[in-house]
Design an enzyme around this catalytic site. Sequence first.
Site, PDB file in Angstrom:
ATOM      1  N   ALA A 114      29.272  -2.665 -34.937  1.00  0.00           N
ATOM      2  CA  ALA A 114      30.598  -2.878 -35.299  1.00  0.00           C
ATOM      3  C   ALA A 114      31.231  -3.817 -34.253  1.00  0.00           C
ATOM      4  CB  ALA A 114      31.168  -1.336 -34.806  1.00  0.00           C
ATOM      5  N   ARG A 151      17.131  -4.224 -38.695  1.00  0.00           N
ATOM      6  CA  ARG A 151      18.424  -4.077 -38.006  1.00  0.00           C
ATOM      7  C   ARG A 151      18.181  -5.412 -37.002  1.00  0.00           C
ATOM      8  NH1 ARG A 151      20.640   0.790 -37.164  1.00  0.00           N
ATOM      9  NH2 ARG A 151      21.598   0.072 -35.037  1.00  0.00           N
ATOM     10  N   TYR A 180      11.016   1.772 -47.528  1.00  0.00           N
ATOM     11  CA  TYR A 180      11.331   0.415 -47.956  1.00  0.00           C
ATOM     12  C   TYR A 180      10.852  -0.847 -47.420  1.00  0.00           C
ATOM     13  CZ  TYR A 180      15.387   1.157 -44.965  1.00  0.00           C
ATOM     14  OH  TYR A 180      16.308   1.065 -43.783  1.00  0.00           O
ATOM     15  N   ASP A 226      30.310   4.132 -34.778  1.00  0.00           N
ATOM     16  CA  ASP A 226      29.537   5.370 -34.370  1.00  0.00           C
ATOM     17  C   ASP A 226      30.249   6.118 -33.128  1.00  0.00           C
ATOM     18  OD1 ASP A 226      27.561   5.029 -36.091  1.00  0.00           O
ATOM     19  OD2 ASP A 226      25.878   5.235 -34.822  1.00  0.00           O
TER      20      ASP A 226
END
Length: 399
Positions: free
Chosen positions: A15, A108, A221, A298
Amino acid sequence: MPDHLPVVVVGAGIAGLTLSLCLARAGVRVTVIDRAQELREVGAGLQLSPNASAILFHLGLGSALDATGIRPEAIAIRDGASGRLILRLPLGEAMVERYGAPYIVIHRADLQGTLLAAVEQEPRVSLHLGVDIDSLQEDEAGVTVAGREAGQPVEFRGGVLVGADGVRSMVREKVMGGRPAVYTGRTAWRATFKAEGFVAQSFRHNETGLWLGRHAHLVHYAIDAGREINLVAAIDDVWNDDGWDVPGDPEQIRAAFARWPEPVRKLIAMPESWRKWALCEAPRDTPWTRGRAVLIGDAVHGMPPFVAQGAAMAIEDARVLSGVLASGTGGDVEERLSGFAEGRKARTDKVAAAARRNGRIYHLGGAAAKARNLGMRALGAERLIAGMDWIYGWRPPEG
Ligand SMILES: Cc1cc2nc3c(=O)[nH]c(=O)nc-3n(C[C@H](O)[C@H](O)[C@H](O)COP(=O)(O)OP(=O)(O)OC[C@H]3O[C@@H](n4cnc5c(N)ncnc54)[C@H](O)[C@@H]3O)c2cc1C
């Protein structure tokens, strides 16, 4: 009238970095602070749906994301009791055709690294790592954040304070008067392993797998341009550990999936080490704004990851808030922040509710699970995807 105070952002996660980049591109100065000495991400993957990838591609990050991320061809949903395929939902080109942006799975660290590299190119952003904040104050004219950087006292003054400091947000508790994060009764086990040498007969390499079972589900994945496989197993569980993110005992996770079909057991046996996370939510009554302070990501709407939308919502928040702050941090900024909060709360509440609902549906067992599978098959891939249009088809307002 716009003033010249920077925006102070606490937290350089997904964010905070996305917001810093959007603001800098809109001509706004930013001071972004993180307590971490180095922005390192846990070894874990992330799914980026078209609503999020569209924003990142618009920021010019497309080729960097495509260099390490993967566009899976499909997501195969299977029953964790029988091992049978319930449904295969096309992703790949089908997503680009439908939404004009891709569905990407990525490490990430690659996403955060891409954002950080772009932020570092922006002269309007001043990034401060390793800052321990001990006071945050919001007053009529601006905000002041004080703390220590490399042992020395530091103070940052800004026109607006943005709390982007994650689900256990200090800004939420200290500035907004919000409550601590709430444990959801589920743990997420995460691991990655080298794809090379792993012979997977039961699933295609470039396909995301979702296995649904009683009290648990598993997602897998490929990440790192196909070199690694990412596993996330969510389990109904109690949390007795100290801290919220601890090493997970491989024997414990193997035991939890011991009765699942062979391809699942093979996958679960692959990683040498796991990390176990307590899945927490931000309290639903969290205030989004107070005067010149606002929360995003979050910190304000931390939600279960069962529609894979936490980071996507953080990216959307960042994009919308940058539009709101682009005309400056002075004047009527409090009113504009309230307008931002109202719009974003409505959307993120709805997405969080969908995530909680998926959590219940994914973990059904016995007859209820059979009914779920029949229902999904009857609905079919096209209608299931159409049911996601309101999430994936979202685009930021102009400006
Ligand atoms: C198992 C699992 C799987 C997930 N899968 C997906 C997925 O597939 N797709 C998706 O969209 N989302 C997913 N999510 C959710 C996603 O990870 C989060 O929603 C996202 O990381 C939120 O970003 P953020 O920037 O708000 O917070 P974070 O990424 O938590 O960043 C917060 C930052 O604030 C810093 N910070 C914290 N406290 C302070 C302080 N006091 N002072 C200064 N800095 C501070 C931290 O160091 C950190 O850098 C998943 C989550 C989990 C747990």
